[in-house]
Enzyme design. Structure first.
Site, PDB file in Angstrom:
ATOM      1  N   ASP A   1       6.538  59.041  19.693  1.00 21.14           N
ATOM      2  CA  ASP A   1       7.502  58.258  20.883  1.00 21.14           C
ATOM      3  C   ASP A   1       8.157  59.112  21.812  1.00 21.14           C
ATOM      4  O   ASP A   1       9.218  59.452  21.294  1.00 21.14           O
ATOM      5  CB  ASP A   1       8.233  57.396  20.117  1.00 21.14           C
TER       6      ASP A   1
ATOM      7  N   SER B   1       4.750  58.597  41.042  1.00 23.60           N
ATOM      8  CA  SER B   1       4.469  56.789  41.597  1.00 23.60           C
ATOM      9  C   SER B   1       4.685  57.422  43.255  1.00 23.60           C
ATOM     10  O   SER B   1       5.707  58.148  43.262  1.00 23.60           O
ATOM     11  CB  SER B   1       4.941  55.925  41.167  1.00 23.60           C
TER      12      SER B   1
ATOM     13  N   TYR C   1      12.758  50.189  38.172  1.00 26.73           N
ATOM     14  CA  TYR C   1      11.351  51.321  37.787  1.00 26.73           C
ATOM     15  C   TYR C   1      11.538  52.099  39.440  1.00 26.73           C
ATOM     16  O   TYR C   1      11.136  53.583  38.898  1.00 26.73           O
ATOM     17  CB  TYR C   1       9.893  50.289  38.518  1.00 26.73           C
TER      18      TYR C   1
ATOM     19  N   LYS D   1      11.206  56.649  38.992  1.00 18.21           N
ATOM     20  CA  LYS D   1      10.237  57.380  39.720  1.00 18.21           C
ATOM     21  C   LYS D   1      11.166  58.072  40.796  1.00 18.21           C
ATOM     22  O   LYS D   1      10.414  59.306  40.952  1.00 18.21           O
ATOM     23  CB  LYS D   1       9.279  56.712  40.296  1.00 18.21           C
TER      24      LYS D   1
END
Length: 267
Positions: free
Chosen positions: A63, A143, A158, A162
């Protein structure tokens, strides 16, 4: 062109999507791959399916949000497979929600995985490559959202993670230079890709889906990009690679945003 066969690679988030596709490409190229993931049973199934290929996949439960897990995974790889010459930070999470009504646990999870987890892995990777004088490559799966603000409602958290990946990748490249390491560091930034992450944007009925306006790329296309980066000469650092479908444009993004707003409007 650097030879890949027999070299050790670590791929995080190897249980599905882009990570799974990258693992397949690296094993087919003859690399000894450690596939890190929380869902270890899925990586074990993938490993079984790759038997007979030139390379080999070793599943490693990890993890990335837990630093001790990351340290233990890298130590296991060094002891059992050898020092890695390739590390691909792919593990990522997208929890769609408006900032004004979000669950803070979702925001925490995205930052812990996409940012803190990436730093933990990059730290171990760079230190290992410096210590072993490795001609290495670190690829951070970024991304399109790491380069400009997406207008889609519910992806601001999000988006922020990024943007952080973009900054961290540049900082890591500066540090590698400062340390005199022969290590290339790349930000690989896909647009919309077929994966579990984007499934949440698909319509569950017969209505128009948010991503119906795009022609999403298969995960294998991103894996091919990673392979291209790795096969380029060590003297050449591809600092940023952005890849998306020709049908993913400002126009189609605007249409997707309109669809999202319509779905979120009070009935």
């Amino acid at each position: 062109m650097p030879a890949l066969e027999g070299k050790v690679a670590i791929v995080t988030g190897a249980s599905s999507g882009i990570g799974e596709a990258i693992v397949k490409e690296l094993v087919a190229s003859g690399m000894i791959v450690a596939g890190l993931a929380r869902r270890i049973e899925r990586v074990e199934a993938l490993a079984a399916g790759l038997k007979g290929e030139k390379g080999k996949l070793s599943p490693v439960k990890c993890d990335v949000t837990k630093e001790e897990d990351v340290k233990n995974a890298f130590a296991w790889v060094k002891k059992n497979l050898g020092a890695p010459s390739v590390v691909i930070n792919n593990a990522g999470v997208l929890k769609q929600s408006l900032l004004s009504s979000c669950d803070m646990k979702d925001i925490q999870m995205m930052f812990d995985t996409n940012v803190v987890g990436l730093v933990a892995c990059a730290k171990e990777a760079l230190n290992s490559m410096v210590e072993n004088k490795t001609e290495g490559t670190i690829i951070n799966i970024n991304s399109l959202a790491g380069h400009y603000i997406l207008a889609f409602p519910g992806v601001s958290g999000y988006n922020a993670t990024k943007f952080a990946v973009t900054a961290l990748t540049e900082g890591l490249r500066n540090e590698a230079s400062m340390l005199g390491a022969n290590v290339r560091i790349t930000s690989l930034s896909p647009g919309a890709v077929e994966s579990e992450m984007t499934d949440q944007f698909k319509s569950q009925d017969q209505s128009e889906g948010v991503l119906d306006h795009f022609e999403m790329l298969p995960a294998k296309d991103i894996a091919d990009c990673a392979l291209f980066i790795l096969k380029s000469p060590q003297r050449m650092n591809i600092s940023e690679m952005t890849v998306l479908s020709p049908k993913e444009t400002g126009l189609t993004q605007a249409k997707a945003t309109a669809t999202m707003l319509e779905k979120m409007a009070p009935k």
